[in-house]
Design a protein around this motif. Structure first.
Motif, PDB file in Angstrom:
ATOM      1  N   THR A   1       2.559   4.973 -13.128  1.00  0.00           N
ATOM      2  CA  THR A   1       1.297   5.080 -12.145  1.00  0.00           C
ATOM      3  C   THR A   1       0.545   4.143 -12.178  1.00  0.00           C
ATOM      4  OG1 THR A   1       0.147   6.509 -13.510  1.00  0.00           O
ATOM      5  CG2 THR A   1       1.794   7.673 -12.061  1.00  0.00           C
ATOM      6  N   THR A   2       0.411   3.239 -13.171  1.00  0.00           N
ATOM      7  CA  THR A   2      -0.467   1.996 -13.203  1.00  0.00           C
ATOM      8  C   THR A   2       0.188   0.922 -12.947  1.00  0.00           C
ATOM      9  OG1 THR A   2      -0.201   1.933 -15.683  1.00  0.00           O
ATOM     10  CG2 THR A   2      -1.905   3.274 -14.923  1.00  0.00           C
ATOM     11  N   MET A   3       1.513   0.951 -12.361  1.00  0.00           N
ATOM     12  CA  MET A   3       2.160  -0.365 -11.977  1.00  0.00           C
ATOM     13  C   MET A   3       1.498  -1.376 -11.112  1.00  0.00           C
ATOM     14  SD  MET A   3       5.813  -0.497  -9.739  1.00  0.00           S
ATOM     15  CE  MET A   3       6.903   0.235 -11.218  1.00  0.00           C
ATOM     16  N   SER A   4       1.602  -2.766 -11.802  1.00  0.00           N
ATOM     17  CA  SER A   4       0.900  -3.687 -11.042  1.00  0.00           C
ATOM     18  C   SER A   4       1.620  -3.883  -9.546  1.00  0.00           C
ATOM     19  CB  SER A   4       0.844  -4.756 -12.025  1.00  0.00           C
ATOM     20  OG  SER A   4       1.923  -5.633 -11.884  1.00  0.00           O
ATOM     21  N   GLU A   5       0.764  -4.805  -8.808  1.00  0.00           N
ATOM     22  CA  GLU A   5       1.557  -5.265  -7.504  1.00  0.00           C
ATOM     23  C   GLU A   5       2.718  -6.062  -8.005  1.00  0.00           C
ATOM     24  OE1 GLU A   5       0.527  -7.474  -3.242  1.00  0.00           O
ATOM     25  OE2 GLU A   5      -1.216  -6.800  -4.667  1.00  0.00           O
TER      26      GLU A   5
ATOM     27  N   ARG B   1       1.336   5.798  -7.621  1.00  0.00           N
ATOM     28  CA  ARG B   1      -0.140   6.463  -7.992  1.00  0.00           C
ATOM     29  C   ARG B   1      -0.237   7.853  -8.065  1.00  0.00           C
ATOM     30  NH1 ARG B   1      -0.397   1.623  -9.368  1.00  0.00           N
ATOM     31  NH2 ARG B   1      -2.240   0.032  -9.060  1.00  0.00           N
ATOM     32  N   ALA B   2       0.377   8.376  -6.989  1.00  0.00           N
ATOM     33  CA  ALA B   2       0.451   9.855  -6.840  1.00  0.00           C
ATOM     34  C   ALA B   2       1.067  10.576  -7.883  1.00  0.00           C
ATOM     35  CB  ALA B   2       0.833  10.357  -5.615  1.00  0.00           C
ATOM     36  N   GLY B   3       2.310   9.890  -8.714  1.00  0.00           N
ATOM     37  CA  GLY B   3       2.941  10.346  -9.653  1.00  0.00           C
ATOM     38  C   GLY B   3       3.612  11.583  -9.323  1.00  0.00           C
ATOM     39  N   ASP B   4       3.969  11.948  -8.198  1.00  0.00           N
ATOM     40  CA  ASP B   4       4.580  13.358  -8.028  1.00  0.00           C
ATOM     41  C   ASP B   4       5.976  13.397  -7.484  1.00  0.00           C
ATOM     42  OD1 ASP B   4       4.052  12.280  -5.615  1.00  0.00           O
ATOM     43  OD2 ASP B   4       2.866  14.150  -4.743  1.00  0.00           O
ATOM     44  N   THR B   5       6.711  11.949  -7.388  1.00  0.00           N
ATOM     45  CA  THR B   5       7.965  11.811  -6.896  1.00  0.00           C
ATOM     46  C   THR B   5       8.773  10.648  -7.685  1.00  0.00           C
ATOM     47  OG1 THR B   5       7.283  10.397  -5.096  1.00  0.00           O
ATOM     48  CG2 THR B   5       7.414  12.576  -4.357  1.00  0.00           C
ATOM     49  N   TYR B   6       8.080   9.834  -8.174  1.00  0.00           N
ATOM     50  CA  TYR B   6       8.628   8.528  -8.799  1.00  0.00           C
ATOM     51  C   TYR B   6       8.519   8.764 -10.335  1.00  0.00           C
ATOM     52  CZ  TYR B   6      10.962   6.608  -4.878  1.00  0.00           C
ATOM     53  OH  TYR B   6      11.806   6.217  -3.683  1.00  0.00           O
ATOM     54  N   THR B   7       9.557   8.086 -11.050  1.00  0.00           N
ATOM     55  CA  THR B   7       9.391   8.018 -12.547  1.00  0.00           C
ATOM     56  C   THR B   7       8.654   6.727 -12.875  1.00  0.00           C
ATOM     57  OG1 THR B   7      11.629   7.259 -12.706  1.00  0.00           O
ATOM     58  CG2 THR B   7      11.239   9.618 -12.970  1.00  0.00           C
TER      59      THR B   7
ATOM     60  N   PRO C   1       0.926  -1.343   0.052  1.00  0.00           N
ATOM     61  CA  PRO C   1      -0.010   0.058   0.143  1.00  0.00           C
ATOM     62  C   PRO C   1       0.815   1.268  -0.059  1.00  0.00           C
ATOM     63  CG  PRO C   1      -0.987  -1.610   1.666  1.00  0.00           C
ATOM     64  CD  PRO C   1       0.438  -1.983   1.200  1.00  0.00           C
ATOM     65  N   ILE C   2       1.922   1.245   0.581  1.00  0.00           N
ATOM     66  CA  ILE C   2       2.814   2.391   0.656  1.00  0.00           C
ATOM     67  C   ILE C   2       3.544   2.796  -0.606  1.00  0.00           C
ATOM     68  CG2 ILE C   2       4.973   3.414   1.480  1.00  0.00           C
ATOM     69  CD1 ILE C   2       4.608   1.698   4.063  1.00  0.00           C
ATOM     70  N   VAL C   3       4.041   1.603  -1.392  1.00  0.00           N
ATOM     71  CA  VAL C   3       4.503   1.835  -3.000  1.00  0.00           C
ATOM     72  C   VAL C   3       3.462   2.024  -3.584  1.00  0.00           C
ATOM     73  CG1 VAL C   3       5.535   0.400  -4.697  1.00  0.00           C
ATOM     74  CG2 VAL C   3       6.266   0.071  -2.364  1.00  0.00           C
ATOM     75  N   ARG C   4       2.008   1.549  -3.549  1.00  0.00           N
ATOM     76  CA  ARG C   4       1.116   1.695  -4.508  1.00  0.00           C
ATOM     77  C   ARG C   4       0.577   3.184  -4.384  1.00  0.00           C
ATOM     78  NH1 ARG C   4      -3.438  -0.746  -2.000  1.00  0.00           N
ATOM     79  NH2 ARG C   4      -3.646   1.159  -0.812  1.00  0.00           N
ATOM     80  N   ASP C   5       0.497   3.738  -3.321  1.00  0.00           N
ATOM     81  CA  ASP C   5       0.066   5.296  -3.115  1.00  0.00           C
ATOM     82  C   ASP C   5       0.998   6.027  -3.324  1.00  0.00           C
ATOM     83  OD1 ASP C   5      -2.288   3.836  -2.033  1.00  0.00           O
ATOM     84  OD2 ASP C   5      -1.708   4.602   0.206  1.00  0.00           O
ATOM     85  N   VAL C   6       2.526   6.017  -3.188  1.00  0.00           N
ATOM     86  CA  VAL C   6       3.320   6.778  -3.825  1.00  0.00           C
ATOM     87  C   VAL C   6       3.497   6.798  -5.181  1.00  0.00           C
ATOM     88  CG1 VAL C   6       5.721   7.127  -3.776  1.00  0.00           C
ATOM     89  CG2 VAL C   6       4.776   6.587  -1.533  1.00  0.00           C
TER      90      VAL C   6
END
Length: 175
Positions: free
Chosen positions: A44-48, A35-41, A28-33
């Motif tokens: 944003t639709t990356m699967s689990e 999905r936000a799309g504001d810090t990582y390249t 959930p931490i990875v997913r939320d970060v």
């Protein structure tokens, strides 16, 4: 990550190696970060499944979690390893993610200090962060306070969802 030094210097988190059962709280931490799309390249639709393959490092790299409380709750996570192979294998890299409810309490700074200590113990000559969004002011502030320098910025290389194209910093700490 905290921008307030008085909090960042007193983290309540305990950092330990990631275990397979941690993924239930790390995802959930990875997913939320992501999905936000504001810090990582990352996409944003990356699967689990893809996220786990990217985030969980294999030896000699390492993934860790920062835990708090009882029962144990994962407040953040980091992954670390060689930045490149071959002639570049003497420089480490790392990535950090902190749960939304744990930000501003020194968890990110504690994870970064852990990475610095780990890289030194592994014999790395330095640590390079390849793509720190210049808009991620909290992270840039922590990294600079811990000794990292911005050695270059790729202009407009990151498509921020609210700010448009912003620069990506390359940051480095010589060990």
């Amino acid at each position: 990550m905290s921008t307030r030094p008085e909090l960042a210097d007193r983290p309540s988190a305990v950092i330990r190696p990631f275990t397979g059962t941690d993924w239930e709280q790390v995802w959930p931490i990875v997913r939320d970060v992501v999905r936000a799309g504001d810090t990582y390249t990352y996409d944003t639709t990356m699967s689990e499944t893809d996220a786990r393959a990217v985030w969980v490092e294999q030896p000699p790299g390492l993934t860790v979690v920062a835990t708090e409380g009882s029962p144990e709750r994962i407040a953040g996570t980091a992954k670390m390893g060689a930045n490149r192979g071959g002639p570049g294998a003497h420089v480490a890299t790392a990535s950090f993610m902190v749960a939304a409810g744990s930000r501003g309490r020194g968890v990110g700074a504690a994870l970064c200090r852990f990475v610095i200590d780990w890289a030194r113990a592994q014999g790395f000559a330095g640590i390079q962060f390849n793509a720190v969004a210049e808009s991620n002011v909290a992270a840039v502030t922590v990294y600079r306070r811990l000794g990292f320098e911005i050695i270059g910025t790729v202009p407009r290389a990151f498509e921020h969802p609210g700010l448009g194209r912003v620069g990506l910093h390359v940051m480095y700490l010589e060990l």
